[in-house]
Design an enzyme around this catalytic site. Structure first.
Site, short mmCIF file in Angstrom:
data_model
loop_
_atom_site.label_atom_id
_atom_site.label_comp_id
_atom_site.label_asym_id
_atom_site.label_seq_id
_atom_site.Cartn_x
_atom_site.Cartn_y
_atom_site.Cartn_z
N ARG A 230 -40.62 17.10 7.67
CA ARG A 230 -40.98 16.01 8.40
C ARG A 230 -42.13 16.00 9.54
O ARG A 230 -42.51 16.97 9.96
CB ARG A 230 -39.68 15.66 9.36
CG ARG A 230 -38.59 15.20 8.76
CD ARG A 230 -38.57 13.61 8.24
NE ARG A 230 -37.65 13.16 7.69
CZ ARG A 230 -37.52 13.00 6.31
NH1 ARG A 230 -38.40 13.58 5.62
NH2 ARG A 230 -36.63 12.33 5.52
N HIS A 278 -46.14 11.28 1.64
CA HIS A 278 -44.85 11.34 1.84
C HIS A 278 -44.12 11.33 0.58
O HIS A 278 -43.12 10.58 0.41
CB HIS A 278 -44.04 10.51 3.02
CG HIS A 278 -42.87 11.15 3.45
ND1 HIS A 278 -42.30 10.99 4.77
CD2 HIS A 278 -41.82 11.63 2.66
CE1 HIS A 278 -40.99 11.40 4.78
NE2 HIS A 278 -40.57 11.77 3.58
C1 GLV Z 1 -37.63 12.53 1.81
O1 GLV Z 1 -38.51 12.49 2.90
C2 GLV Z 1 -36.14 12.66 2.05
O2 GLV Z 1 -35.88 12.86 3.10
O3 GLV Z 1 -35.58 12.51 1.00
#
Ligand code: GLV
Length: 315
Positions: A230, A278
């Site tokens: 994260r 991401h």
């Molecule tokens: C992606 O970031 C997830 O948490 O699946």
């Protein structure tokens, strides 16, 4: 029959609608934001980055399924009803993140960015290449995904260590845990892979002081960071400082404190930084939808949901 709410906030919303409809059996699917209907009919909610407060408006909600691994956004909802919350955990998700981790560990290991730069100069020049077994790779976060990635790196021959909040033991992986185990873990890690969830304990963890504890001067030829956990875990200015002072020799970043990463961020143009949007753990709704609906069916039969989260732990 009780209805299922889908509240998916992101570009894959259309795919989720189609995939969940295809596997809904006789169950009615209500889709946020336009087709929620009477919120009192909703017993289950499948969510991703849904607006806070939405679930509190469903008085008969029985369970929530988070359509991703990270539950930080969901748990930050101050009005989240006190029902069981599960997250998708499916071998496909662990496999995808593992692909990402292996790709970027190998990219740094095989000096691919250097060869890319040389190709642009038509330069034929081989650099020293250590064996994987000489290189210490450390994985932070040894849940379903982290242990899968650590095992794959071990099969490639890397000298793999893992760090987790509580003690874990994995075949072929040197494991460390807690605050007390962190420095020893970092001291033998040249390539640091972060797959930790975001909790009050992990925010800001990837900072300059931590990078300075990584092993340098080993076979890897420097220290490298890969963060697919994260963004709130990392301090972007500290990553830049670490790269510029030589503490880090490269970084692969899939996540950022602010997403999308603003165009003015100096990370975009840094020659030692690799950026992805991401997507390390992007999943296919068509693969996950049967699993999600099967979870709901099981819950209706009185069985517990898989991969329930623990709210006090934060993941
Ligand atoms: C992606 O970031 C997830 O948490 O699946």
């Amino acid at each position: 029959m009780s209805a299922v709410l889908l509240a998916f906030n992101g570009p894959q919303a259309g795919e989720w609608i189609e995939a969940l409809r295809a596997h809904a059996g006789g169950r009615e699917l209500r889709v946020w934001p336009d087709a929620i209907g009477n919120a009192a009919d909703i017993a289950y909610a499948c969510v991703w980055l849904a607006p806070h407060g939405l679930l509190a408006a469903c008085p008969n909600l029985k369970a929530v399924i988070n359509l991703g691994a990270g539950v930080d956004h969901l748990l930050a909802d101050p009005a989240l009803p006190p029902v069981p919350v599960a997250r998708v955990a499916h071998p496909d998700l662990a496999a995808r993140v593992t692909e990402y981790v292996v790709l970027h560990v190998l990219m740094h290991h095989r000096r691919q960015r250097r060869y890319d730069a040389q190709q642009r100069q038509r330069l034929w020049l081989a650099h020293d290449q250590p064996a994987a077994s000489e290189v210490g790779v450390g994985v932070m976060g040894l849940g379903v995904i982290g242990s899968h990635a650590a095992a794959a790196l071990g099969r490639l021959g890397f000298n793999v260590a893992g760090w987790s909040r509580s003690p874990k033991s994995l075949p072929g992986v040197a494991t460390f845990h807690g605050e007390a185990g962190l420095d020893a873990f970092l001291a033998r890690t040249e390539t640091l892979v972060c797959l930790l969830p975001q909790t009050p304990d992990t925010e800001g963890l990837l900072n300059l002081a931590l990078f300075r504890k990584l092993k340098r001067g080993g076979a890897a030829g420097g220290a490298f960071l890969i963060n697919a956990g994260r963004g709130q875990l990392q301090v972007d200015t500290d990553i830049l400082a670490a790269l510029n002072e030589g503490t880090l020799d490269g970084a692969t970043l899939d996540v950022f404190p602010q997403e999308p990463l603003p165009p003015e961020s100096p990370l975009w143009a840094h020659p030692k930084v690799t950026i992805t949007p991401h997507n390390a753990g992007d999943i296919s709704p068509r693969v996950f939808a049967p699993h999600v609906m099967a979870q709901i069916e099981r819950f209706e039969r009185g069985l517990p949901l898989d991969n329930l989260i623990d709210r006090t732990r934060g993941y």
